[in-house]
Write an enzyme that holds these catalytic residues in place. Sequence first.
Site, short mmCIF file in Angstrom:
data_model
loop_
_atom_site.label_atom_id
_atom_site.label_comp_id
_atom_site.label_asym_id
_atom_site.label_seq_id
_atom_site.Cartn_x
_atom_site.Cartn_y
_atom_site.Cartn_z
N HIS A 81 0.84 -1.22 0.00
CA HIS A 81 0.00 0.00 0.00
C HIS A 81 0.87 1.27 0.00
O HIS A 81 0.51 2.27 0.62
CB HIS A 81 -0.94 0.04 1.21
CG HIS A 81 -1.98 -1.05 1.22
ND1 HIS A 81 -3.25 -0.87 0.76
CD2 HIS A 81 -1.91 -2.34 1.64
CE1 HIS A 81 -3.94 -2.00 0.89
NE2 HIS A 81 -3.15 -2.91 1.43
N ASN A 154 -10.31 -2.69 2.64
CA ASN A 154 -10.02 -2.69 1.20
C ASN A 154 -11.30 -2.44 0.41
O ASN A 154 -12.38 -2.39 0.99
CB ASN A 154 -9.46 -4.05 0.78
CG ASN A 154 -7.97 -4.21 1.09
OD1 ASN A 154 -7.27 -3.24 1.36
ND2 ASN A 154 -7.50 -5.43 1.04
N TYR A 368 0.80 -4.23 11.93
CA TYR A 368 0.66 -2.78 11.71
C TYR A 368 1.39 -1.96 12.75
O TYR A 368 1.88 -0.86 12.48
CB TYR A 368 -0.83 -2.40 11.66
CG TYR A 368 -1.48 -2.93 10.41
CD1 TYR A 368 -1.71 -4.30 10.25
CD2 TYR A 368 -1.83 -2.10 9.36
CE1 TYR A 368 -2.27 -4.80 9.09
CE2 TYR A 368 -2.40 -2.60 8.20
CZ TYR A 368 -2.61 -3.95 8.08
OH TYR A 368 -3.15 -4.45 6.93
#
Length: 715
Positions: A81, A154, A368
């Site tokens: 991303h 998404n 993350y």
Amino acid sequence: MAHKPTAHSKSPRQSAKQDQLDAFRESPAGEFLTTDQGVRVASTDDSLKAGARGPTLLEDFHLREKIMRFDHERIPERVVHARGAGAHGYFQVYKSLAKYTKAAFLQDPAIKTPVFVRFSTVAGSRGSADTVRDVRGFAVKFYTSEGNFDLVGNNMPVFFIQDGIKFPDLIHAVKPNPRKEIPQAASAHDSFWDFISLTPETAHMVMWVMSDRALPRSYRMMEGFGVHTFRLIDGQGKARLVKWHWKPVLGMSSLVWEEAQQINGKDPDFHRRDLWEAIESGNAVEYELGLQVVDEDEALAFGFDLLDATKLLPEEVVPIERVGKLVLDRNPQNFFAEVEQAAFCVGNVVPGIDFTNDPLLQARLFSYLDTQITRLGGPNFAELPINRPIAPVHNNQHDGFARQTMNVGAANYLPNSLGDGFPKPATEQQGGYAHHAERVDGKTTRARSDSFKDHFSQARLFLNSLSPVERGHVTDALSFELGHCERQAVRERVVNAILAHIDAELAAAVAAAVGVEVKTAAKAPAITTGRKGKAVTASPALSMVRGALPSIRTRRIALLAAPGCVGGSLAAVKRALEAEGASVEVVSTALGAVASADGKDPVAVRSLLGVASVMYDAVAVADGEASSATLAANADAVRFVKEAFGHCKAIAAIGHGAAVLTAAGIPAEARSAGVVTGAKPTELGRDFIVAIAQHRHWGREQVRSRPPLGRPPKR
Ligand code: HDE
């Protein structure tokens, strides 16, 4: 002195986040140039030298600092991303969701929760083009009064893999080949399809990525999904399972593949620019939040496992409740500080929202948080302005690279008496986060649950839900992608290990296009069911055709005109389009006023050398004999119209403008739906608007000339 814990505010102002960000902004207007130490700089164009032709002196602190800062401007891009764009806005619920969750920001329709959203592609690097075939990220950071909630989703409701441990393999396979770093931002290559062919759980997601969903016309016109099943916890501690959805208010729309490829060259910033321009022009970008809520004990009630992220819950089975609106109305002022430094973490949840045991979700909970340490240079990334919550932060986590908060107080540990026991943990009633008390027991194992074993039936469900045109695009996309695979064995395995299990017709068509044979005829039974056990084999809501909105709001329309055009009728058409919310640009052979036949000169803001039809949703040609003759003889103008026709877009020609259509190979007898001609601007404008609102006139696809894929040579 220790501070008393404050009760969390129930109604954060939407501007709270904006004020917080503004406190960090620096504007040079009216100021002197200084060094980082605040010393005014007298000259920044010449370094300090011993004589005008002499060596540069090390004591030039301004030179050293300026170059040092420049040398370190870049930070590592996101490992996935990397390419994205962001915007600020707010979120509001339509009515209290107390029946499902105690999350403060979902209780009161009067509360505007500030948000920051980042849209992205997955595979390409930070400078790659926007309109590649790829999944799009749709990451939302809610700055709630109880802390940040990140919904990192998404634009497709399922994912390639079921367990996060395979994520590095998936991404290594799709990213450029490590030896030559080719191809950029593309999945049409051997390693991606090799991985797919050996990983049947990817089958459903592959259908989505090969569909038009992977080619959104705009970030503003695509859906978003939380993908995993999460939990909502109400005020009584009751948990329910939830799937998150974003529904674009403008409806869904996609590009066609050939167009998308061209845009990548003509305007690699197509999506980024589209988002920016929409917001700058006052067209706020809106999505409705949708929820599918089911009881805890229904995790296995629909024939598949709700913990399996390769499955979707058809909205015909569990309807989507539209519960609130997300509005993006403010562009960032500094891309790096606001978009590049944004750190989304799936683990950022607030009381009332909890996780499930989805093994893909569980791996993300680690990833993350971890990835930011490399990307943002240490553990203090939550202090960056874009990441700071508006809820107060008090804890004993301190120090580390680039720490900004200066913690004060007598004790930096708990329990303590020196600091009167502060900062003290909150009870659940005081807003303390309480994890859902799920009963968990089992033997340690690396096994995959039997309830995750079906890989093909929802891939078929998706395919069955598409219109014939959309299905055709999936076939074309697979043929294109596999057509780029050099190894015959890879092509064969995709066809036989994946496609043949989904749909025989699809497998046969792709096999024929890529020069391999179908050797398998397996067909897995449908597993998805309604609550009463009735099999579900299609979900019409998944077709984008149904999700399109018959409106031309914010659509980009080009008006082609050349000297000698009739400005009056062109202006009338322009006004009619603009009244419907379209964004209209006059395009000519040169910029500036276009000398007209009637003294009503239109002003060209683009020249034919600088733009192409792929950057617009529709095109109209001005009236006027001389103008039409010029345009009909201009290769760019002719290509403009021809491509718009080939891409099934609405086309209009006023009066003599029809000559340009003929020059583009669209003679009167070949004109199909979506081609509007006539001399009366009012009628023509009205018909043109109706034609544009249909977005594409797919009947023309047959007349599109596409070279046959042919049989690739054996390698
Ligand atoms: Fe991500 N993903 N992901 N992902 N993802 C990242 O986090 C990861 C997955 C998604 O605009 C990274 O800060 C793992 C699913 C978005 O900043 C990283 C797994 C979904 C974004 C990461 C997944 C997503 C990311 C890279 C498998 C849809 C962009 C930089 C377990 C629900 C966020 C970063 C932004 C970004 C890991 C799977 C969406 C490395 C390990 C499923 C929208 O942490």
